[in-house]
Design an enzyme around this catalytic site. Sequence first.
Site, PDB file in Angstrom:
ATOM      1  N   LYS A 191       0.834  -1.206  -0.128  1.00 56.18           N
ATOM      2  CA  LYS A 191      -0.163  -0.030   0.044  1.00 56.18           C
ATOM      3  C   LYS A 191       0.818   1.317   0.130  1.00 56.18           C
ATOM      4  O   LYS A 191       1.441   1.561   1.155  1.00 56.18           O
ATOM      5  CB  LYS A 191      -0.858   0.144   1.220  1.00 56.18           C
ATOM      6  CG  LYS A 191      -2.254   0.603   1.014  1.00 56.18           C
ATOM      7  CD  LYS A 191      -2.584   1.823   1.083  1.00 56.18           C
ATOM      8  CE  LYS A 191      -1.956   2.980   2.152  1.00 56.18           C
ATOM      9  NZ  LYS A 191      -1.587   4.235   1.764  1.00 56.18           N
ATOM     10  N   GLY A 244       6.252   4.848   8.989  1.00 55.44           N
ATOM     11  CA  GLY A 244       5.272   6.257   8.751  1.00 55.44           C
ATOM     12  C   GLY A 244       5.381   6.897  10.286  1.00 55.44           C
ATOM     13  O   GLY A 244       6.357   6.623  11.151  1.00 55.44           O
ATOM     14  N   GLY A 249       1.496   4.374  13.835  1.00 58.56           N
ATOM     15  CA  GLY A 249       2.290   2.828  14.330  1.00 58.56           C
ATOM     16  C   GLY A 249       1.518   2.384  15.578  1.00 58.56           C
ATOM     17  O   GLY A 249       1.189   1.117  15.731  1.00 58.56           O
ATOM     18  N   GLU A 266       8.997   1.035  11.263  1.00 54.60           N
ATOM     19  CA  GLU A 266       9.974   1.949  11.285  1.00 54.60           C
ATOM     20  C   GLU A 266       9.434   3.216  11.464  1.00 54.60           C
ATOM     21  O   GLU A 266       8.581   3.549  10.621  1.00 54.60           O
ATOM     22  CB  GLU A 266      10.855   1.479  10.057  1.00 54.60           C
ATOM     23  CG  GLU A 266      12.191   2.143  10.031  1.00 54.60           C
ATOM     24  CD  GLU A 266      12.301   3.557   9.723  1.00 54.60           C
ATOM     25  OE1 GLU A 266      12.039   4.561  10.437  1.00 54.60           O
ATOM     26  OE2 GLU A 266      12.410   3.852   8.198  1.00 54.60           O
ATOM     27  N   CYS A 300      13.355  10.167   8.178  1.00 60.25           N
ATOM     28  CA  CYS A 300      12.962   9.577   9.236  1.00 60.25           C
ATOM     29  C   CYS A 300      14.181   9.738  10.261  1.00 60.25           C
ATOM     30  O   CYS A 300      14.213   9.977  11.484  1.00 60.25           O
ATOM     31  CB  CYS A 300      12.517   8.257   9.319  1.00 60.25           C
ATOM     32  SG  CYS A 300      13.490   7.108   8.229  1.00 60.25           S
ATOM     33  N   GLU A 397       9.069  15.604  16.121  1.00 58.01           N
ATOM     34  CA  GLU A 397       9.624  15.310  14.690  1.00 58.01           C
ATOM     35  C   GLU A 397       8.858  16.415  13.891  1.00 58.01           C
ATOM     36  O   GLU A 397       7.664  16.379  13.863  1.00 58.01           O
ATOM     37  CB  GLU A 397       9.304  13.851  14.497  1.00 58.01           C
ATOM     38  CG  GLU A 397       9.702  13.576  13.080  1.00 58.01           C
ATOM     39  CD  GLU A 397       9.290  12.213  12.545  1.00 58.01           C
ATOM     40  OE1 GLU A 397       8.393  11.642  12.575  1.00 58.01           O
ATOM     41  OE2 GLU A 397      10.377  11.625  12.134  1.00 58.01           O
TER      42      GLU A 397
HETATM   43  P1  NAI Z   1       1.158   8.324   7.897  1.00 61.86           P
HETATM   44  O1  NAI Z   1       2.000   7.342   9.168  1.00 61.86           O
HETATM   45  O2  NAI Z   1      -0.223   8.588   8.075  1.00 61.86           O
HETATM   46  O3  NAI Z   1       1.607   7.532   6.591  1.00 61.86           O
HETATM   47  C1  NAI Z   1       2.128   6.683   6.476  1.00 61.86           C
HETATM   48  C2  NAI Z   1       1.401   5.315   5.625  1.00 61.86           C
HETATM   49  O4  NAI Z   1       0.510   4.763   6.554  1.00 61.86           O
HETATM   50  C3  NAI Z   1       0.628   5.917   4.496  1.00 61.86           C
HETATM   51  O5  NAI Z   1       0.616   4.868   3.484  1.00 61.86           O
HETATM   52  C4  NAI Z   1      -0.666   6.021   4.869  1.00 61.86           C
HETATM   53  O6  NAI Z   1      -1.735   5.862   3.880  1.00 61.86           O
HETATM   54  C5  NAI Z   1      -0.794   4.805   5.738  1.00 61.86           C
HETATM   55  N1  NAI Z   1      -1.595   4.951   6.995  1.00 61.86           N
HETATM   56  C6  NAI Z   1      -1.959   6.084   7.676  1.00 61.86           C
HETATM   57  N2  NAI Z   1      -3.041   5.800   8.679  1.00 61.86           N
HETATM   58  C7  NAI Z   1      -3.310   4.551   8.590  1.00 61.86           C
HETATM   59  C8  NAI Z   1      -4.076   3.517   9.263  1.00 61.86           C
HETATM   60  N3  NAI Z   1      -4.836   3.913  10.299  1.00 61.86           N
HETATM   61  N4  NAI Z   1      -3.760   2.305   8.955  1.00 61.86           N
HETATM   62  C9  NAI Z   1      -3.169   1.791   8.017  1.00 61.86           C
HETATM   63  N5  NAI Z   1      -2.211   2.477   7.443  1.00 61.86           N
HETATM   64  C10 NAI Z   1      -2.392   3.848   7.604  1.00 61.86           C
HETATM   65  O7  NAI Z   1       2.328   9.633   7.999  1.00 61.86           O
HETATM   66  P2  NAI Z   1       1.738  11.000   7.122  1.00 61.86           P
HETATM   67  O8  NAI Z   1       0.192  11.387   7.744  1.00 61.86           O
HETATM   68  O9  NAI Z   1       1.938  10.989   5.790  1.00 61.86           O
HETATM   69  O10 NAI Z   1       2.743  12.034   7.707  1.00 61.86           O
HETATM   70  C11 NAI Z   1       2.567  12.485   9.069  1.00 61.86           C
HETATM   71  C12 NAI Z   1       3.792  12.534   9.805  1.00 61.86           C
HETATM   72  O11 NAI Z   1       4.386  11.375   9.906  1.00 61.86           O
HETATM   73  C13 NAI Z   1       4.996  13.301   9.152  1.00 61.86           C
HETATM   74  O12 NAI Z   1       4.890  14.600   9.682  1.00 61.86           O
HETATM   75  C14 NAI Z   1       6.358  12.800  10.036  1.00 61.86           C
HETATM   76  O13 NAI Z   1       6.433  13.487  11.119  1.00 61.86           O
HETATM   77  C15 NAI Z   1       5.784  11.233  10.041  1.00 61.86           C
HETATM   78  N6  NAI Z   1       6.426  10.413   8.992  1.00 61.86           N
HETATM   79  C16 NAI Z   1       7.360   9.555   9.182  1.00 61.86           C
HETATM   80  C17 NAI Z   1       8.132   8.783   8.169  1.00 61.86           C
HETATM   81  C18 NAI Z   1       9.049   7.964   8.552  1.00 61.86           C
HETATM   82  O14 NAI Z   1       9.986   7.464   7.616  1.00 61.86           O
HETATM   83  N7  NAI Z   1       9.495   7.673   9.734  1.00 61.86           N
HETATM   84  C19 NAI Z   1       7.350   8.951   6.838  1.00 61.86           C
HETATM   85  C20 NAI Z   1       6.178   9.743   6.622  1.00 61.86           C
HETATM   86  C21 NAI Z   1       5.831  10.150   7.738  1.00 61.86           C
END
Ligand code: NAI
Length: 494
Positions: A191, A244, A249, A266, A300, A397
């Site tokens: 996904k 994410g 998480g 991660e 990250c 972050e």
């Molecule tokens: P997110 O954690 O919401 O999204 C990452 C992935 O998870 C996307 O594919 C999203 O569609 C999916 N996702 C979101 N909610 C979900 C759920 N309830 N169940 C299953 N999958 C789900 O991150 P977002 O909203 O894009 O960014 C927000 C913040 O997250 C950023 O500002 C940053 O601080 C952090 N982030 C950290 C990352 C890393 O590499 N550690 C990467 C992206 C964001």
Amino acid sequence: MTETAKLPESYANLINVPRTSLLIDGRFQSSQSGKTFDSINPVTEEVIAQVAEGDAADIDLAVIAATNALQEGPWGKMDARERGRLMMKWADLIDQNQEAFARLEVLDNGKPIVEALGYDIPSAAATVRYFAGWADKLEGKTIPTSGPYFTHTRREPVGVCGLIIPWNFPLAMAAWKLGPALAAGCTTILKPAEQTPLTALWAGELALEAGIPPGVINIVPGYGETAGAALVKHPGVDKIAFTGEHTTGQIIKAATTDTMKRMTFELGGKSPNIVFDDANLDEAVDGAFGAIFLNQGQNCCAGSRAFVHESIYTEFVEKLADKASRRVIGDPFNPGTEHGPQIDRAQFDKIMQYIELGRQQGAQCVSGGQRVFDRGYFIAPTVFSEVKDDMAIATDEIFGPVLSILKFSSTDEVISRANDTQFGLSSAVWTQDIDKAYTVTEGLKAGTVWINCYNIVDPAAPFGGFKMSGLGRELGEQALDAYTETKTVTQLRK
Ligand code: NAI
Ligand code: MG
């Protein structure tokens, strides 16, 4: 910050978008609902593609396809060495299309083309290739148990894997998860992030071309709360690998207690980058600069907290602010551009709020701090000095181009302050004193410590976090643990 001349009005017709529909069971198809969502270019804010929007119904189909591919298809019975060979072929096809992949990534994500060409695409291929080499090396052990028994272990694929990835390194993140999953003999449902589905979809097509059978890699773009959540809850999915936000998480971990799915996470970071007074100052400035501003800070392991020794603090801040003021910001397709836009409006707004908060709480903005251009999600590389540990810009972050520079005086003090965070992904230390470097290395609670370098990530070296930064490791031999089950076999010998 140096702006490049003018942003383009539009990228329409500039780049061919090869695939925009779901990949299930080897066929590209519309979603069951018929719905699509817009993929937006962060430079022009224009819609570059309408992508099929998957949800629970499509996840159901993808799980059926992945289960069949594992149990009935050729993949489950294939020689491990043949699996590795097909993966190598896939990596070659990605490499052969590096330029086109890089352009597609820039279109979808907005990152500078030099970064997409220098890291994202070649590292995705290298990661697949590295794990391809593991396919026929997943060995068990013979174990000297008591009694008339012969005991050995086998390593078997964990099964159907749900891979949920973010938008910051779209193709590379797909490879980090697909690589070990395929090497272990699993089948997958990927996904991609809703912001950046395009490169993964095309890579899925090339995987078929390489001979990886239908149903082994299924790709379902869509939103987290719908497609992502359905994947997490699905009883037919054996493992979830997620990258994410840490709060996402936590939601996912809570949602898997009933099925006891295998999980790897991660998550985010607030990585400390510690600069001692005996460091080579210019190298440390360059290192701290790249540590935070790579990929517009959307990393990250971004070195978002620079701890600088008090005796070099002023000079360090001046040099870093000067460097930030000279970073070339503009059209990411321009090979001279070093800094592109943030991924979307939500991230842009969040980062601008943190910059405002930094000022309000008394930190000094010595470079950047403002939006650039009147269109697109550009934010100038921003440097704060006089930052205190409890300010929001030092604890949260931000995931943007915002560096907090903090002052320290002793080794014990800086180790303790560096660890005073819920995160523990990465860290770095700059010094010419090898003993000091290892004292700090031992003291830091982080999955990675870089000594006199930063952001050096290799497919062969494990990557992951302590504390809130994650669970399990990706890359390296350890990543394979997350995609295999150990089966113990004991035979009575008469
Ligand atoms: P997110 O954690 O919401 O999204 C990452 C992935 O998870 C996307 O594919 C999203 O569609 C999916 N996702 C979101 N909610 C979900 C759920 N309830 N169940 C299953 N999958 C789900 O991150 P977002 O909203 O894009 O960014 C927000 C913040 O997250 C950023 O500002 C940053 O601080 C952090 N982030 C950290 C990352 C890393 O590499 N550690 C990467 C992206 C964001
Ligand atoms: Mg989110």
